[in-house]
Design an enzyme around this catalytic site. Sequence first.
Site, PDB file in Angstrom:
ATOM      1  N   CYS A   1      36.109  43.520  38.945  1.00 29.52           N
ATOM      2  CA  CYS A   1      37.443  41.919  39.264  1.00 29.52           C
ATOM      3  C   CYS A   1      37.502  40.898  40.408  1.00 29.52           C
ATOM      4  O   CYS A   1      37.952  39.887  39.810  1.00 29.52           O
ATOM      5  CB  CYS A   1      38.601  42.031  38.551  1.00 29.52           C
ATOM      6  SG  CYS A   1      39.716  43.602  39.384  1.00 29.52           S
TER       7      CYS A   1
ATOM      8  N   VAL B   1      42.227  40.544  25.893  1.00 28.73           N
ATOM      9  CA  VAL B   1      43.246  41.434  25.676  1.00 28.73           C
ATOM     10  C   VAL B   1      44.435  41.425  26.861  1.00 28.73           C
ATOM     11  O   VAL B   1      45.532  41.860  25.334  1.00 28.73           O
ATOM     12  CB  VAL B   1      42.220  42.871  26.128  1.00 28.73           C
ATOM     13  CG1 VAL B   1      43.146  44.324  25.593  1.00 28.73           C
ATOM     14  CG2 VAL B   1      40.829  43.292  25.042  1.00 28.73           C
ATOM     15  N   GLY B   2      44.352  41.049  27.618  1.00 27.39           N
ATOM     16  CA  GLY B   2      45.632  40.919  28.008  1.00 27.39           C
ATOM     17  C   GLY B   2      46.631  39.790  27.133  1.00 27.39           C
ATOM     18  O   GLY B   2      47.865  40.048  27.542  1.00 27.39           O
TER      19      GLY B   2
ATOM     20  N   GLU C   1      46.904  42.912  34.923  1.00 25.46           N
ATOM     21  CA  GLU C   1      45.907  42.897  35.947  1.00 25.46           C
ATOM     22  C   GLU C   1      44.411  41.958  35.290  1.00 25.46           C
ATOM     23  O   GLU C   1      43.811  42.948  34.406  1.00 25.46           O
ATOM     24  CB  GLU C   1      45.236  44.128  36.299  1.00 25.46           C
ATOM     25  CG  GLU C   1      47.082  44.139  37.309  1.00 25.46           C
ATOM     26  CD  GLU C   1      47.023  43.583  38.673  1.00 25.46           C
ATOM     27  OE1 GLU C   1      46.627  43.270  39.083  1.00 25.46           O
ATOM     28  OE2 GLU C   1      48.920  43.869  39.339  1.00 25.46           O
TER      29      GLU C   1
END
Length: 468
Positions: free
Chosen positions: A244, A192-193, A210
């Site tokens: 994460c 998605v980044g 992030e």
Amino acid sequence: MDPFEDMLRRLREAFGSGRTQEAEFRATQLKGLGRFLEENKQLLQEALVQDLRKMVFESEVSEFSICQGEINLALKNLQAWMKDEEVTKNLATQLDSAFIRKEPFGLVLIITPWNYPVNLTLVPLVGALAAGNCVVLKPSEISGNTGKVLAEVLPRYLDQSCFAVVTGGPKEVQQLLEHKFDYIFFTGSSRVGKIIMAAATKHLTPVTLELGGKNPCYVHDDCDPQTVANRVAFFRYLNTGQTCVAPDYVLCSPEMQERLVPALQSAITRFYGDDPKSSPDLGRIINDKHFQRLQGLLGSGRVAIGGQSDSSDRYIAPTVLVDVQETEPVMQEEIFGPILPIVTVRSLDEAIDFINRREKPLALYAFSNSQQVVKEVLFRTSSGAFCGNDGFMYMTLSSLPFGGVGASGMGKYHGKFTFDTFSHHRACLLRYSGMEKVNSIRYPPYSPQKLRVLLMAMETHSSSCTLL
């Protein structure tokens, strides 16, 4: 019809009015955020239980206390952070004023994830508000119960002419991204980044991404296996592994693996009992999609500990896999669940080579009784963050930046770093209006003498003096 046009226009008009520039307004917003946390903690806790079955202990440690700490830090230091920063001058500008002014970007978009839906939503918001921006907040639809509290309750505590929450899923995010923002802050997957960054590129919008990745954990032969097991198990299975920065896989020698596996079994039993499924301290996988993905990863290597699962309860036991090969599925993606693969290596050099063949991780961990070994791993690798002989305790220090490098992300935040991320650092020089004759050395007609004098005047000298 564009569902966000009127909202975005309202927010831009509010920013254009200059209201958010004043320190008093920013402090009022931050205090409102603090009251939201204090007055709705039970409501948020109930939502976290519904979304992740997150117990009070974990919520207090990893969600609420961190957010409150960031708010307190920002309120305490707001005036100092906003203050113009004086800079070194050269001879030509000695009579002038040179400084860096921290300006808000304007209208910023914050898109947040589901795994720590309070922490990873409010901590960026603290910096955005402290820096004087107007904010559109998009919580994750996956942690829907927590997102509902954020959407329905949080706006009551903030100035709604300068702040808005958008609910929905990928469709709503795509619609938002068609608009121009002055800054975008995204926390989530690398997949998605890339979409976020591509959309931002169309408007030349700066971004903080992030992301995540596979965080290595090297364990040297000189370690006490039970100490390592206690620390690795705690950080791997916290939030059911949906973190994460959790250790994603262990690298160690075959001899250390033989000692480490029973130590991990001992730690898991002490933490969660003989039947982890009935433990009040172990959460659940966020949804069926992620459960099915994780269940598929259990087929990699050989299950040495755990491996049990229950789809009706979205339960996966704290699991350790051995005999794992680099090419297997569990080593091809970020796990984001309570599964810990162990990959054996013959030496420290082989471990470092293994790490460096892969994308740069968000975090890297090295365990050894020798500081020389820990420092060698630090020196010869690259990662967003590094910790020797523990897990992600560095996250408790707002004095350290948090962020990735390479495929694990770009940009940083936490503490003052969040304020700086959401601030444009504007270079300012206010020159003296008189003494025009001094400037004549830079005007034509040129001469070698003028050039020598001008170069001397433009040279910046260090404030320190060294005697030769």
